[in-house]
Design an enzyme around this catalytic site. Structure first.
Site, PDB file in Angstrom:
ATOM      1  N   SER A 147       0.861  -1.194   0.000  1.00  0.00           N
ATOM      2  CA  SER A 147       0.000   0.000   0.000  1.00  0.00           C
ATOM      3  C   SER A 147       0.888   1.232   0.000  1.00  0.00           C
ATOM      4  O   SER A 147       1.992   1.223   0.565  1.00  0.00           O
ATOM      5  CB  SER A 147      -0.898   0.021   1.240  1.00  0.00           C
ATOM      6  OG  SER A 147      -1.515   1.290   1.394  1.00  0.00           O
ATOM      7  N   TYR A 161      -2.444  -0.343   9.848  1.00  0.00           N
ATOM      8  CA  TYR A 161      -2.491  -0.898   8.498  1.00  0.00           C
ATOM      9  C   TYR A 161      -1.215  -0.538   7.733  1.00  0.00           C
ATOM     10  O   TYR A 161      -0.589  -1.397   7.098  1.00  0.00           O
ATOM     11  CB  TYR A 161      -3.725  -0.349   7.773  1.00  0.00           C
ATOM     12  CG  TYR A 161      -3.876  -0.790   6.343  1.00  0.00           C
ATOM     13  CD1 TYR A 161      -4.454  -2.012   6.023  1.00  0.00           C
ATOM     14  CD2 TYR A 161      -3.461   0.033   5.287  1.00  0.00           C
ATOM     15  CE1 TYR A 161      -4.618  -2.413   4.707  1.00  0.00           C
ATOM     16  CE2 TYR A 161      -3.612  -0.354   3.970  1.00  0.00           C
ATOM     17  CZ  TYR A 161      -4.192  -1.584   3.686  1.00  0.00           C
ATOM     18  OH  TYR A 161      -4.343  -1.983   2.380  1.00  0.00           O
TER      19      TYR A 161
END
Length: 252
Positions: A147, A161
């Protein structure tokens, strides 16, 4: 279903979003596909149906990729139904509600690490056991879905995350160097600001539209744009590429 000699791919978390788009594109490029999912059987079977409708071969398989026994059985079933995997896309992951760090519980942090890191580790181990020339395999390719948060840190929203995806980046680099002499390439993509329903899990379904004015390209991305990058990394066009990253985040 008889075993198939050719391009065989496992895509984890393939019932929706980036995983689903990657499954469909891979099928169109001649891969036989295992569509992994953990909860949404209906959505996974719908992807299989779309693949079959374009003349491809696929089957859906339910497994929690953070559970070693389930991962081992999934790979065993792929061996039986399609043959040993030649490509793996570690896409499965979870995102929880937006929160500052002090609002994140220990349980949530550990859950995020398990869901986003352990699955990549376990699936990669099983794939390498089949792909590596050291083990009698013919080589293969792994693409990890990281990501852009691994670079931005996602402050005020998803530091847990982002941290898990930072670990994926380190894992990608280390593994790529370890298995490069064994015919396996390992790369990663770093998507960001993509229109998928993962943002609903974070509590803000419209997040991309809220922040798109801060993205240099002034728009969010589509899952198909990420899938195209993944398929390029899997292809012979990227034959001298390993341990590298493609950022797909509109310039952020």
């Amino acid at each position: 279903m008889m075993a198939f000699e050719g391009k065989i791919i496992l895509i984890t978390g393939a019932s929706r979003g980036i995983g689903a788009a990657t499954a469909l594109l891979a099928a169109s490029r001649g891969y036989h596909v295992c569509v992994n999912y953990v909860k949404n059987e209906v959505a996974a079977n719908a992807i299989v149906k779309k693949i079959e409708d374009i003349g491809g071969k696929a089957f859906a398989y339910q497994a929690d990729v953070g559970d070693e026994a389930q991962v081992k059985e999934m790979f065993r079933q792929i061996d039986i139904k399609l043959g040993p995997v030649t490509a793996l896309v570690n896409n499965a992951g979870t995102l929880e509600l937006q929160s500052r760090v002090e609002g994140i519980s220990n349980e949530r942090f550990l859950r995020t690490l398990k869901n986003n890191i352990l699955g990549t580790f376990l699936c990669s181990k099983e794939a390498i056991a089949r792909m590596s020339t050291r083990n009698g395999g013919n080589g293969g390719n792994i693409v990890n879905v990281s990501s852009i948060g691994a670079k931005t840190g996602s402050p005020g929203e998803y530091v847990d995350y982002a941290s898990s995806k930072g670990a994926i980046d380190s894992f990608t680099v280390g593994l790529s160097k370890e298995v490069a002499p064994e015919g396996i390439r390992v790369n990663a993509v770093r998507p960001g600001f993509i229109y998928t329903d993962i943002h609903e899990s974070g509590g803000e379904a419209g997040r991309i539209d809220r922040i798109k004015s801060t993205i240099p390209m002034l728009r969010g991305g589509n899952p198909e744009e990420v899938a195209s990058a993944i398929l390029w990394l899997l292809s012979d066009e990227a034959s001298y590429t390993t341990g590298t990253f493609i950022d797909i985040a509109g310039g952020r």
